[in-house]
Design a protein around this motif. Sequence first.
Motif, PDB file in Angstrom:
ATOM      1  N   ILE A 252    -138.819  12.414-109.263  1.00  0.00           N
ATOM      2  CA  ILE A 252    -139.231  13.538-109.058  1.00  0.00           C
ATOM      3  C   ILE A 252    -140.811  13.619-108.503  1.00  0.00           C
ATOM      4  CG2 ILE A 252    -139.802  15.881-109.556  1.00  0.00           C
ATOM      5  CD1 ILE A 252    -137.292  16.081-111.722  1.00  0.00           C
ATOM      6  N   LEU A 253    -141.429  12.840-109.299  1.00  0.00           N
ATOM      7  CA  LEU A 253    -142.793  12.802-109.128  1.00  0.00           C
ATOM      8  C   LEU A 253    -143.141  11.914-107.788  1.00  0.00           C
ATOM      9  CD1 LEU A 253    -144.341  12.011-112.628  1.00  0.00           C
ATOM     10  CD2 LEU A 253    -144.273  14.287-111.476  1.00  0.00           C
ATOM     11  N   ALA A 254    -142.301  10.911-107.833  1.00  0.00           N
ATOM     12  CA  ALA A 254    -142.568   9.993-106.452  1.00  0.00           C
ATOM     13  C   ALA A 254    -142.227  10.965-105.152  1.00  0.00           C
ATOM     14  CB  ALA A 254    -141.578   8.770-106.646  1.00  0.00           C
ATOM     15  N   ALA A 255    -141.318  11.965-105.281  1.00  0.00           N
ATOM     16  CA  ALA A 255    -141.041  12.778-104.121  1.00  0.00           C
ATOM     17  C   ALA A 255    -142.016  13.944-103.869  1.00  0.00           C
ATOM     18  CB  ALA A 255    -139.542  13.286-104.303  1.00  0.00           C
ATOM     19  N   ALA A 256    -142.971  14.159-104.916  1.00  0.00           N
ATOM     20  CA  ALA A 256    -143.313  15.290-104.717  1.00  0.00           C
ATOM     21  C   ALA A 256    -144.557  15.162-103.745  1.00  0.00           C
ATOM     22  CB  ALA A 256    -144.300  15.389-106.187  1.00  0.00           C
ATOM     23  N   THR A 257    -145.042  16.064-103.096  1.00  0.00           N
ATOM     24  CA  THR A 257    -146.176  16.277-102.316  1.00  0.00           C
ATOM     25  C   THR A 257    -147.403  16.360-102.616  1.00  0.00           C
ATOM     26  OG1 THR A 257    -146.012  18.751-101.734  1.00  0.00           O
ATOM     27  CG2 THR A 257    -144.547  17.306-100.307  1.00  0.00           C
ATOM     28  N   GLY A 258    -148.471  16.061-101.834  1.00  0.00           N
ATOM     29  CA  GLY A 258    -149.903  16.139-101.980  1.00  0.00           C
ATOM     30  C   GLY A 258    -150.585  14.884-101.932  1.00  0.00           C
ATOM     31  N   SER A 259    -151.711  14.896-101.309  1.00  0.00           N
ATOM     32  CA  SER A 259    -152.479  13.784-101.162  1.00  0.00           C
ATOM     33  C   SER A 259    -153.162  13.193-102.178  1.00  0.00           C
ATOM     34  CB  SER A 259    -153.398  13.857 -99.716  1.00  0.00           C
ATOM     35  OG  SER A 259    -154.377  14.970-100.035  1.00  0.00           O
ATOM     36  N   THR A 260    -153.950  14.052-103.184  1.00  0.00           N
ATOM     37  CA  THR A 260    -154.592  13.638-104.286  1.00  0.00           C
ATOM     38  C   THR A 260    -153.815  13.727-105.320  1.00  0.00           C
ATOM     39  OG1 THR A 260    -156.545  14.346-103.179  1.00  0.00           O
ATOM     40  CG2 THR A 260    -156.666  14.010-105.576  1.00  0.00           C
TER      41      THR A 260
ATOM     42  N   ASN B 296    -147.543  17.810-106.076  1.00  0.00           N
ATOM     43  CA  ASN B 296    -147.255  19.268-106.055  1.00  0.00           C
ATOM     44  C   ASN B 296    -145.542  19.409-105.883  1.00  0.00           C
ATOM     45  OD1 ASN B 296    -147.046  21.995-105.689  1.00  0.00           O
ATOM     46  ND2 ASN B 296    -148.030  22.189-103.650  1.00  0.00           N
ATOM     47  N   VAL B 297    -144.999  19.930-106.821  1.00  0.00           N
ATOM     48  CA  VAL B 297    -143.619  19.745-107.309  1.00  0.00           C
ATOM     49  C   VAL B 297    -143.027  21.455-106.797  1.00  0.00           C
ATOM     50  CG1 VAL B 297    -141.564  19.814-108.484  1.00  0.00           C
ATOM     51  CG2 VAL B 297    -143.320  17.985-108.855  1.00  0.00           C
ATOM     52  N   GLY B 298    -142.392  21.650-105.382  1.00  0.00           N
ATOM     53  CA  GLY B 298    -142.074  22.861-105.149  1.00  0.00           C
ATOM     54  C   GLY B 298    -140.680  23.270-105.751  1.00  0.00           C
ATOM     55  N   LYS B 299    -140.162  24.254-105.597  1.00  0.00           N
ATOM     56  CA  LYS B 299    -138.982  24.843-105.747  1.00  0.00           C
ATOM     57  C   LYS B 299    -137.783  24.165-105.082  1.00  0.00           C
ATOM     58  CE  LYS B 299    -136.149  29.005-107.099  1.00  0.00           C
ATOM     59  NZ  LYS B 299    -136.282  30.359-107.102  1.00  0.00           N
ATOM     60  N   ASP B 300    -137.898  23.837-103.960  1.00  0.00           N
ATOM     61  CA  ASP B 300    -136.998  23.129-103.164  1.00  0.00           C
ATOM     62  C   ASP B 300    -136.661  21.762-103.834  1.00  0.00           C
ATOM     63  OD1 ASP B 300    -136.289  25.121-101.596  1.00  0.00           O
ATOM     64  OD2 ASP B 300    -137.540  24.246 -99.839  1.00  0.00           O
TER      65      ASP B 300
ATOM     66  N   ASN C 193    -134.913  22.088-107.238  1.00  0.00           N
ATOM     67  CA  ASN C 193    -133.574  22.547-107.018  1.00  0.00           C
ATOM     68  C   ASN C 193    -132.432  21.316-106.323  1.00  0.00           C
ATOM     69  OD1 ASN C 193    -133.207  25.241-107.993  1.00  0.00           O
ATOM     70  ND2 ASN C 193    -134.331  26.171-106.205  1.00  0.00           N
ATOM     71  N   GLY C 194    -133.110  20.783-105.576  1.00  0.00           N
ATOM     72  CA  GLY C 194    -132.405  19.840-105.010  1.00  0.00           C
ATOM     73  C   GLY C 194    -132.298  18.405-105.460  1.00  0.00           C
ATOM     74  N   PHE C 195    -133.066  17.980-106.208  1.00  0.00           N
ATOM     75  CA  PHE C 195    -132.853  16.540-106.758  1.00  0.00           C
ATOM     76  C   PHE C 195    -131.388  16.512-107.414  1.00  0.00           C
ATOM     77  CE2 PHE C 195    -134.733  17.981-110.891  1.00  0.00           C
ATOM     78  CZ  PHE C 195    -133.849  17.276-111.599  1.00  0.00           C
ATOM     79  N   LYS C 196    -130.746  15.099-107.082  1.00  0.00           N
ATOM     80  CA  LYS C 196    -129.470  15.060-107.372  1.00  0.00           C
ATOM     81  C   LYS C 196    -129.492  14.540-108.953  1.00  0.00           C
ATOM     82  CE  LYS C 196    -127.556  15.654-103.577  1.00  0.00           C
ATOM     83  NZ  LYS C 196    -128.568  16.223-102.731  1.00  0.00           N
ATOM     84  N   VAL C 197    -128.328  15.307-109.602  1.00  0.00           N
ATOM     85  CA  VAL C 197    -128.142  14.802-110.906  1.00  0.00           C
ATOM     86  C   VAL C 197    -126.669  14.737-111.022  1.00  0.00           C
ATOM     87  CG1 VAL C 197    -130.021  15.825-112.182  1.00  0.00           C
ATOM     88  CG2 VAL C 197    -127.955  17.234-111.693  1.00  0.00           C
ATOM     89  N   ILE C 198    -126.302  13.802-112.276  1.00  0.00           N
ATOM     90  CA  ILE C 198    -124.729  13.635-112.510  1.00  0.00           C
ATOM     91  C   ILE C 198    -124.344  14.797-113.601  1.00  0.00           C
ATOM     92  CG2 ILE C 198    -123.121  12.417-113.852  1.00  0.00           C
ATOM     93  CD1 ILE C 198    -124.777   9.828-112.960  1.00  0.00           C
ATOM     94  N   ILE C 199    -123.298  15.573-113.048  1.00  0.00           N
ATOM     95  CA  ILE C 199    -122.942  16.653-113.850  1.00  0.00           C
ATOM     96  C   ILE C 199    -121.541  16.339-114.651  1.00  0.00           C
ATOM     97  CG2 ILE C 199    -122.371  19.375-113.939  1.00  0.00           C
ATOM     98  CD1 ILE C 199    -124.036  19.713-111.587  1.00  0.00           C
ATOM     99  N   PRO C 200    -121.529  16.200-115.713  1.00  0.00           N
ATOM    100  CA  PRO C 200    -120.105  15.726-116.496  1.00  0.00           C
ATOM    101  C   PRO C 200    -119.194  16.789-116.385  1.00  0.00           C
ATOM    102  CG  PRO C 200    -121.907  15.746-118.149  1.00  0.00           C
ATOM    103  CD  PRO C 200    -122.648  16.454-116.795  1.00  0.00           C
ATOM    104  N   ASP C 201    -118.070  16.374-116.810  1.00  0.00           N
ATOM    105  CA  ASP C 201    -116.798  17.642-117.226  1.00  0.00           C
ATOM    106  C   ASP C 201    -117.423  18.074-118.615  1.00  0.00           C
ATOM    107  OD1 ASP C 201    -114.932  16.341-119.169  1.00  0.00           O
ATOM    108  OD2 ASP C 201    -115.863  14.852-118.108  1.00  0.00           O
ATOM    109  N   ASP C 202    -116.892  19.451-118.927  1.00  0.00           N
ATOM    110  CA  ASP C 202    -117.307  20.047-120.135  1.00  0.00           C
ATOM    111  C   ASP C 202    -116.987  19.271-121.236  1.00  0.00           C
ATOM    112  OD1 ASP C 202    -118.147  22.089-118.466  1.00  0.00           O
ATOM    113  OD2 ASP C 202    -116.432  23.380-118.812  1.00  0.00           O
ATOM    114  N   THR C 203    -115.820  18.533-121.219  1.00  0.00           N
ATOM    115  CA  THR C 203    -115.428  17.896-122.354  1.00  0.00           C
ATOM    116  C   THR C 203    -116.275  16.688-122.813  1.00  0.00           C
ATOM    117  OG1 THR C 203    -113.040  17.950-122.281  1.00  0.00           O
ATOM    118  CG2 THR C 203    -113.537  16.252-123.695  1.00  0.00           C
TER     119      THR C 203
END
Length: 374
Positions: free
Chosen positions: A307-315, A318-322, A325-335
Amino acid sequence: MEKEYKILGNYIRLVDERNKNLAVTKLLGVSISKKFIPSIANIVGTDLSNYKIVRTGQFAYGPVTSRNGEKISIAYLDEEDCIISSSYTVFEVENKEELDPEYLMLWFSRPEFDRYARYKSHGSVREIFDWNELCMVELPVPDIEKQRKIVKAYKTITDRIDLKQKINDNLEATLNAVYKEFFTVASPDELPYGWKIAPFSEIASITMGQSPEGDDCNTSGFGKALLNGPTEFGFYSPSPVQWTTTVKKHCVEGDLLFCVRGSTTGRMNWANQSYAIGRGLAAIHHKTTPNLNWFIKAMIDNNLQEILAAATGSTFPNVGKDLLNGFKVIIPDDTTLQKFGSKGYAISRLITANAKEIDTLLVFQKTLLSKLTI
């Protein structure tokens, strides 16, 4: 001068011992958190014979205050002898049966001392809190036994905080290991049945903060408590210093507070009540089950560097909502999530209990320091 207050200069003296024979090799500096820390200076080819020696039980401080904000770099050495740059001032207590050095360090640790030092600093290019000004500091000097009792009480609190922090470090590492054990896969093609790789927004709700107008804010407790960033963060939950009569965005109790701007991007705290949140923060929670908010934090911890590597900002990032919201995660089944939950939830509750105790102990620390003036 207030009754029972004494002039510090009557109790301390300058020390200027140079490392002429290079007998001391441990090079340290002094931080604004009032601790000796390893020096980051490049000393290749540097003559260390002119560096100052600090002996165990002595103090060092950096007299230049204009680049430290509201903090003065001053520390007491309670470890082995070291050397520091000649730009520091080294001193010691002359009679330790009259003034306990550790009691004096507690006095230096008070935020009021930092403000005093900045107020008394002077200079046209760099503002300096010089030796003469330090000697003119007034402080209460009770009998030595009372000083030692105060130091002992403070140490008891500090030792307890250190213990709880170490325990939590181990618990966080354990939780991270359990998370990886359950949810690490070699490739997307090897996902178990019912699992998926999806945007973070499929499992979490995110509210980005929005700052109210300055005229709507106050420090007198009128309106809703406002959080602007990590300056209000504690070890577990924040402590507000501002309130607002106009709430644009808010979090609810149990939300994960995530810093999205500046050098502290990625720092987190837990909301212990509903707050108005400024633009430096985002509030995050599980979409359907508040008891799984700790799982959301584990997800973020596991992906934080990406997340930090993808953040914008020269100095500063800056982590925006997009991005959130958009970074990919593994979502397991409920069990699987429930199976992991029996382990993860138990560990997270221990972390929470320890962190809350640390916040309480930190309040005790501040209270003890505030009573030094009495």
